[in-house]
Design an enzyme around this catalytic site. Structure first.
Site, PDB file in Angstrom:
ATOM      1  N   ASN A 221       6.910 -23.758  21.647  1.00 44.36           N
ATOM      2  CA  ASN A 221       6.749 -25.136  22.114  1.00 44.36           C
ATOM      3  C   ASN A 221       7.692 -25.446  23.270  1.00 44.36           C
ATOM      4  O   ASN A 221       8.820 -24.965  23.311  1.00 44.36           O
ATOM      5  CB  ASN A 221       7.018 -26.107  20.953  1.00 44.36           C
ATOM      6  CG  ASN A 221       6.024 -25.916  19.835  1.00 44.36           C
ATOM      7  OD1 ASN A 221       4.988 -25.294  20.039  1.00 44.36           O
ATOM      8  ND2 ASN A 221       6.331 -26.438  18.657  1.00 44.36           N
TER       9      ASN A 221
ATOM     10  N   ASP B  71       8.174 -28.755  23.986  1.00 46.71           N
ATOM     11  CA  ASP B  71       8.283 -30.212  23.847  1.00 46.71           C
ATOM     12  C   ASP B  71       9.696 -30.765  23.664  1.00 46.71           C
ATOM     13  O   ASP B  71       9.916 -31.978  23.786  1.00 46.71           O
ATOM     14  CB  ASP B  71       7.361 -30.725  22.731  1.00 46.71           C
ATOM     15  CG  ASP B  71       7.637 -30.095  21.353  1.00 46.71           C
ATOM     16  OD1 ASP B  71       8.796 -29.715  21.078  1.00 46.71           O
ATOM     17  OD2 ASP B  71       6.677 -30.009  20.561  1.00 46.71           O
TER      18      ASP B  71
ATOM     19  N   HIS C 162       8.173 -20.052  25.758  1.00 48.74           N
ATOM     20  CA  HIS C 162       7.304 -20.553  26.833  1.00 48.74           C
ATOM     21  C   HIS C 162       7.984 -21.627  27.678  1.00 48.74           C
ATOM     22  O   HIS C 162       7.305 -22.408  28.343  1.00 48.74           O
ATOM     23  CB  HIS C 162       5.976 -21.050  26.237  1.00 48.74           C
ATOM     24  CG  HIS C 162       5.173 -19.950  25.594  1.00 48.74           C
ATOM     25  ND1 HIS C 162       4.175 -20.171  24.672  1.00 48.74           N
ATOM     26  CD2 HIS C 162       5.243 -18.596  25.760  1.00 48.74           C
ATOM     27  CE1 HIS C 162       3.656 -18.993  24.290  1.00 48.74           C
ATOM     28  NE2 HIS C 162       4.298 -18.037  24.927  1.00 48.74           N
TER      29      HIS C 162
ATOM     30  N   CYS D 172      12.649 -29.993  45.193  1.00 54.51           N
ATOM     31  CA  CYS D 172      14.041 -29.562  45.016  1.00 54.51           C
ATOM     32  C   CYS D 172      14.882 -30.112  46.172  1.00 54.51           C
ATOM     33  O   CYS D 172      14.330 -30.494  47.211  1.00 54.51           O
ATOM     34  CB  CYS D 172      14.044 -28.038  45.031  1.00 54.51           C
ATOM     35  SG  CYS D 172      15.656 -27.245  45.019  1.00 54.51           S
TER      36      CYS D 172
ATOM     37  N   ASN E  42       0.354 -23.326   7.735  1.00 58.02           N
ATOM     38  CA  ASN E  42      -0.638 -23.767   8.719  1.00 58.02           C
ATOM     39  C   ASN E  42      -1.713 -24.551   7.977  1.00 58.02           C
ATOM     40  O   ASN E  42      -1.985 -24.273   6.813  1.00 58.02           O
ATOM     41  CB  ASN E  42      -1.252 -22.540   9.434  1.00 58.02           C
ATOM     42  CG  ASN E  42      -1.913 -22.899  10.745  1.00 58.02           C
ATOM     43  OD1 ASN E  42      -2.776 -23.775  10.803  1.00 58.02           O
ATOM     44  ND2 ASN E  42      -1.502 -22.233  11.806  1.00 58.02           N
TER      45      ASN E  42
END
Ligand code: BJW
Ligand code: ZN
Length: 245
Positions: free
Chosen positions: A108, A110, A125, A154, A219
């Site tokens: 994740n 997040d 990730h 940037c 799950n």
């Protein structure tokens, strides 16, 4: 393989393994954040339902249309800013305190594990709250919601991109090795809320199993690895995980 509802005996078994474990690795996916109101990627209501991954989550998509990709990430950052860590994120913090050798490996981006108080996290990730310059490679945290100007740039003038890993891109240097070491040296591996279809992350599940870990999957649905794990607990992470503590 035991497949159980949260009340069935498999829960006792998994609790027993966790209670005895002195080393534990946890692999999480989008499902752990579902109860925080964060959409998963696949399945009903998933983020891919309205957008094809190749339109948004690839370097080619970004090169083609950086503004479109940034609009999607900006929208997700806005949603995430409203979300709170849930009972499953908090349970992982308790496990980290309790188990001597603990590694949290997440797919994740997040940031909900950070906000729950997890310590070291292997973010396979990347992190949606970090930006990276496509010109000079600088990377920095930026939690502004919304971002004041899209696409962001940037200080060097280069175009910035989200600090995440897209399809076809390598994972952060050395991180898979660390994750492999963690799952292969853990007595117990918890796999929570991932469809286990994205590699190399999904490969950690058979890797752990072959190394001799007890693998527990939490799950709401079956995954390609449900038949291989030692205990498949069917239910929502926020309901099941706290009951294993
Ligand atoms: C609940 C629940 C509740 C719901 N409680 N559960 C063929 C074979 C093998 C590999 C490949 C292949 N073809 C291509 C590849 C490689 C590719 C890949 O794996 N593709 C497959 C899709 C086929 N992988 C890559 O490209 C990776 N890089 C790579 O391989 O590099 C090689 C390289 C080396 C050297 C140089 C160059 C390259 C990179 C993968 C990057 C993935 N990126 C994304 C986007 C991140 C940024 C962003 O967020 O925008 O990562 S894609 C997306 O999928 C995201 C996720 O982390 C990842 C995994 O998804 P996850 O977390 O499993 O979510 P879902 O939605 O799929 O599942 C949710 C689950 O939760 C479900 O099971 C539900 O049932 C469950 N659930 N509510 C518990 N309450
Ligand atoms: Zn730069």
């Amino acid at each position: 393989m035991e497949e159980v509802s949260p009340n069935a005996p498999g829960l006792e078994c998994a609790r027993d393994w966790l209670t005895r474990a002195t080393s534990l690795a946890v692999l999480t996916g989008a499902g752990i954040s579902a109860e925080s109101g964060v959409p998963t990627f696949r399945g009903a209501g998933g983020l891919w339902r309205d957008h094809k991954p190749e339109d948004l989550a690839t370097p080619e998509a970004f090169a083609r249309n950086p503004l479109l990709v940034w609009e999607w990430y900006n929208w997700r950052r806005e949603r995430l800013a409203q979300a709170q860590p849930n009972a499953a994120h908090h349970a992982l913090v308790k496990l980290e305190i309790r188990v001597a050798r603990f590694t949290l490996i997440t797919q994740n981006v997040d940031g909900l594990d950070d906000r729950a108080g997890s310590g070291k996290i292997l973010k396979l990730h990347g992190d949606i709250w970090r930006l990276r310059c496509t010109a000079c490679g600088a990377n920095w945290p930026d939690r502004r919601v919304p971002l004041p100007k899209l696409p962001p740039h940037c200080g060097c003038g280069g175009l910035a991109r989200p600090g995440v890993v897209w399809f076809g891109e390598p994972l952060p240097e050395g991180m898979m090795k660390e994750a492999e070491h963690a799952v292969s040296s853990a007595e117990v591996v918890l796999v929570i809320g991932t469809s286990a279809v994205v590699y190399p992350a999904a490969g950690l599940i058979p890797y752990a199993k072959h190394a001799g870990a007890k693998v527990i999957e939490i799950n709401t649905e079956d995954t390609p690895y449900s038949g291989m794990v030692d205990c498949a607990l069917r239910g929502a992470a926020g309901a099941v995980l706290p009951r294993l503590l």
